[in-house]
Enzyme design. Structure first.
Site, mmCIF file in Angstrom:
data_model
loop_
_atom_site.group_PDB
_atom_site.id
_atom_site.type_symbol
_atom_site.label_atom_id
_atom_site.label_comp_id
_atom_site.label_asym_id
_atom_site.label_seq_id
_atom_site.Cartn_x
_atom_site.Cartn_y
_atom_site.Cartn_z
ATOM 1 N N LYS A 47 33.888 35.119 39.665
ATOM 2 C CA LYS A 47 32.339 35.659 39.400
ATOM 3 C C LYS A 47 31.882 34.767 38.617
ATOM 4 O O LYS A 47 30.564 34.584 38.500
ATOM 5 C CB LYS A 47 32.296 37.185 38.801
ATOM 6 C CG LYS A 47 33.030 38.269 39.695
ATOM 7 C CD LYS A 47 32.877 39.510 39.167
ATOM 8 C CE LYS A 47 34.092 39.726 38.282
ATOM 9 N NZ LYS A 47 35.645 39.618 38.837
ATOM 10 N N GLY A 70 38.519 36.990 32.332
ATOM 11 C CA GLY A 70 38.252 35.692 32.212
ATOM 12 C C GLY A 70 37.418 34.940 33.080
ATOM 13 O O GLY A 70 37.736 34.885 34.384
ATOM 14 N N HIS A 71 36.344 34.556 32.705
ATOM 15 C CA HIS A 71 35.477 33.998 33.586
ATOM 16 C C HIS A 71 35.310 32.534 33.568
ATOM 17 O O HIS A 71 34.752 32.080 32.300
ATOM 18 C CB HIS A 71 33.926 34.543 33.263
ATOM 19 C CG HIS A 71 34.130 36.110 33.898
ATOM 20 N ND1 HIS A 71 32.961 37.034 33.715
ATOM 21 C CD2 HIS A 71 34.893 36.810 34.389
ATOM 22 C CE1 HIS A 71 33.280 38.067 34.083
ATOM 23 N NE2 HIS A 71 34.448 38.178 34.751
ATOM 24 N N ASP A 97 38.936 38.680 39.276
ATOM 25 C CA ASP A 97 39.588 37.238 39.822
ATOM 26 C C ASP A 97 38.681 36.817 40.762
ATOM 27 O O ASP A 97 39.390 35.899 41.623
ATOM 28 C CB ASP A 97 40.706 37.198 39.693
ATOM 29 C CG ASP A 97 41.655 37.762 38.433
ATOM 30 O OD1 ASP A 97 41.070 37.489 37.398
ATOM 31 O OD2 ASP A 97 42.695 38.497 38.522
ATOM 32 N N GLN A 121 36.024 42.478 36.114
ATOM 33 C CA GLN A 121 37.383 42.930 36.808
ATOM 34 C C GLN A 121 36.648 43.229 38.186
ATOM 35 O O GLN A 121 35.708 42.389 38.596
ATOM 36 C CB GLN A 121 37.770 44.271 36.088
ATOM 37 C CG GLN A 121 38.423 44.220 34.945
ATOM 38 C CD GLN A 121 37.778 44.024 33.574
ATOM 39 O OE1 GLN A 121 36.639 44.944 33.364
ATOM 40 N NE2 GLN A 121 37.941 43.021 32.805
HETATM 41 P P1 IMP Z 1 43.558 46.422 31.138
HETATM 42 O O1 IMP Z 1 42.122 46.196 31.557
HETATM 43 O O2 IMP Z 1 43.878 45.336 30.210
HETATM 44 O O3 IMP Z 1 43.757 47.813 30.568
HETATM 45 O O4 IMP Z 1 44.471 46.406 32.495
HETATM 46 C C1 IMP Z 1 44.502 47.452 33.387
HETATM 47 C C2 IMP Z 1 44.623 46.835 34.752
HETATM 48 O O5 IMP Z 1 43.454 45.765 35.044
HETATM 49 C C3 IMP Z 1 45.746 45.634 34.893
HETATM 50 O O6 IMP Z 1 46.275 45.636 36.238
HETATM 51 C C4 IMP Z 1 45.334 44.291 34.631
HETATM 52 O O7 IMP Z 1 45.882 43.192 34.942
HETATM 53 C C5 IMP Z 1 44.012 44.576 35.296
HETATM 54 N N1 IMP Z 1 42.730 43.700 34.919
HETATM 55 C C6 IMP Z 1 41.970 43.996 33.693
HETATM 56 N N2 IMP Z 1 41.101 43.035 33.569
HETATM 57 C C7 IMP Z 1 41.228 42.179 34.774
HETATM 58 C C8 IMP Z 1 40.586 40.947 35.169
HETATM 59 O O8 IMP Z 1 39.383 40.530 34.650
HETATM 60 N N3 IMP Z 1 40.958 40.525 36.243
HETATM 61 C C9 IMP Z 1 42.218 41.085 37.101
HETATM 62 N N4 IMP Z 1 42.636 42.037 36.659
HETATM 63 C C10 IMP Z 1 42.403 42.709 35.408
#
Ligand code: IMP
Length: 426
Positions: A16, A40-41, A13, A222
């Site tokens: 990017k 989510g971009h 977040d 991420q």
């Molecule tokens: P998952 O990727 O859905 O398995 O989530 C694993 C961890 O990564 C969790 O803490 C999510 O909140 C975090 N996470 C996954 N994708 C994002 C992102 O795009 N931004 C921020 N946190 C993320």
């Protein structure tokens, strides 16, 4: 010209999407290499406001080919909807999806949710999008690849066996319902028809662009601290969001790289569980959250907010070999009388300057702050480094010193124009 990676330096977040949209003007190719629609971009430009979860953020430039690389896990329902929205908005970018990216099946989403609830108080706080279970199947060699949609007959023969295995776990381990087979087979037919024209081997697209001297932007998803290997395990995502993932997730080699930029928010946020030493749980954290609208683009969850953590930042520089930093959301710190920056941790009574990657140890770390003056006036919407209030410039210089890399771009608002380019990246 080379490949340029743009990677989150924190817990995701970092903003990017906007940066990629700005850089894509000069890129022949923009490629996602890891993660899925957990990302989510957000992109805001003359075409409108878009929250892309899978489609790369170069879609708003006519000359840009957008690639979803083999390292990505693809939920076809989400991708088809994004393609529809892009077509509706007449976005000019083109799109290709790697035949070797893996599919997120509905049973992966079910599994993600069942596992999270089984974890109870130890839940990771995943986005619930089936990301982890899809990568598990990939590594277990029981995944379904996007290219299999091109041979539907074979896929429909193979699927029942995969579904049998899921049913056993759903019903016997979790006491849940079995997979809706007919619904799944129907979906697969829809996916094949909708995605067919976009599926192809993509390595050659990026490779040829590089051979031709064109720019390729590698769009990180991420952040480095959520990387499966280098992040705060187990509170991480299930792919390599760091620079290593660009090579395995797209099929390009290290000699192609022109640089690796780390995107850092001027403060820090985190969604989901896991250690976050500079978290501000009181009023100040809430002030930042409200002012910055820190709610998840994918899940809407409130993001945890805190001060900039230079210890974690230096670690991110190390594991990605960032050569420059891109600072986003500087304007959110407008109006603060003083700003804290974490320069070291106190661990069991001792000062440490290294980032302890063990989550249990990091949980015990208390931030040691340097308090620095805020600035008068606003940075919102600025486009020229000389317009920055002197104390805002000093803050940026301070971050540069602490991380040991120069800043090349400062984002001062959500739109393309609200950007200070200190030095051209490409
Ligand atoms: P998952 O990727 O859905 O398995 O989530 C694993 C961890 O990564 C969790 O803490 C999510 O909140 C975090 N996470 C996954 N994708 C994002 C992102 O795009 N931004 C921020 N946190 C993320």
């Amino acid at each position: 010209m080379p490949a340029y990676a743009v990677i989150g330096g924190q817990w995701g977040d970092e903003g990017k999407g906007k940066i990629i949209d700005v850089l894509a003007r000069d890129a022949a190719v923009v490629a996602r290499y890891s993660g899925g629609n957990n990302a989510g971009h957000t992109v805001m430009n003359q075409y409108g406001t878009f929250k892309f979860h899978l489609v790369p953020c170069g879609m708003c430039w006519p000359e840009t080919m957008n690639i979803i690389g083999n390292g990505v896990v693809v939920d076809p329902d989400v991708l088809l909807e994004e393609i529809r929205l892009a077509e509706e908005a007449h976005l000019p970018g083109r799109l290709a999806v790697s035949d070797r990216a893996h599919l997120i099946m509905p049973y992966h989403i079910t599994m993600d949710r069942l596992q999270e609830s089984a974890r109870g108080k130890n839940a990771i706080g995943t986005t619930g999008r089936g990301i982890g279970p899809a990568y598990v199947d990939k590594v277990n060699r029981t995944g379904v690849r996007v290219g299999e949609l091109l041979d539907l007959e074979d896929l429909l023969i193979r699927l029942p066996e995969l579904v049998d295995a899921k049913d056993t776990v759903f019903t016997k381990v979790h006491g849940a319902d079995p997979v809706d087979r007919e619904g799944l087979f129907e979906k697969v037919r829809i996916w094949a028809a909708g995605l067919g024209p976009f599926i192809q081997p993509v390595e050659d697209i990026a490779g040829r662009a590089l051979d031709n001297g064109e720019n390729v932007v590698l769009e990180g998803a991420q952040g480095a601290l959520l990387d499966i290997d280098h992040g705060t395990y187990p509170y991480v995502t299930s792919s390599n969001s760091t620079v290593g993932g660009t090579m395995t997730g797209l099929g390009i080699g290290p000699r192609r790289f022109g640089g690796v930029a780390g995107v850092f928010k001027a403060y820090c946020t985190r969604v989901g569980a896991g250690p976050f030493p500079t978290e501000l749980s009181g009023e100040l954290g809430e002030t930042i959250r409200q002012k910055a609208g820190e709610f998840g683009t994918t899940t809407g969850r409130p993001r945890r907010c805190g001060w900039f953590d230079a210890v974690a930042g230096r670690y991110s520089v190390r594991v990605n070999d960032f050569d420059t930093m891109i600072i986003t959301r500087l304007d959110i710190l407008d109006g603060f009388e003083t700003i804290n920056v974490c320069v070291a941790y106190e661990l069991d009574g001792e000062r440490i300057e290294r980032f302890p990657i063990d989550s249990a140890v990091l949980e015990r770390c208390k931030p040691i702050y340097e308090e620095i003056p805020g600035w008068e006036g606003t940075t919102a919407g600025l486009t020229d480094p000389d317009q920055l209030p002197a104390d805002a410039r000093r803050y940026v210089e301070h971050l540069e010193r602490l991380l040991g890399i120069p800043a090349s771009i400062i984002s001062t608002g959500p739109t393309r124009d609200e950007t200070i380019i200190i030095r051209q990246l490409m």
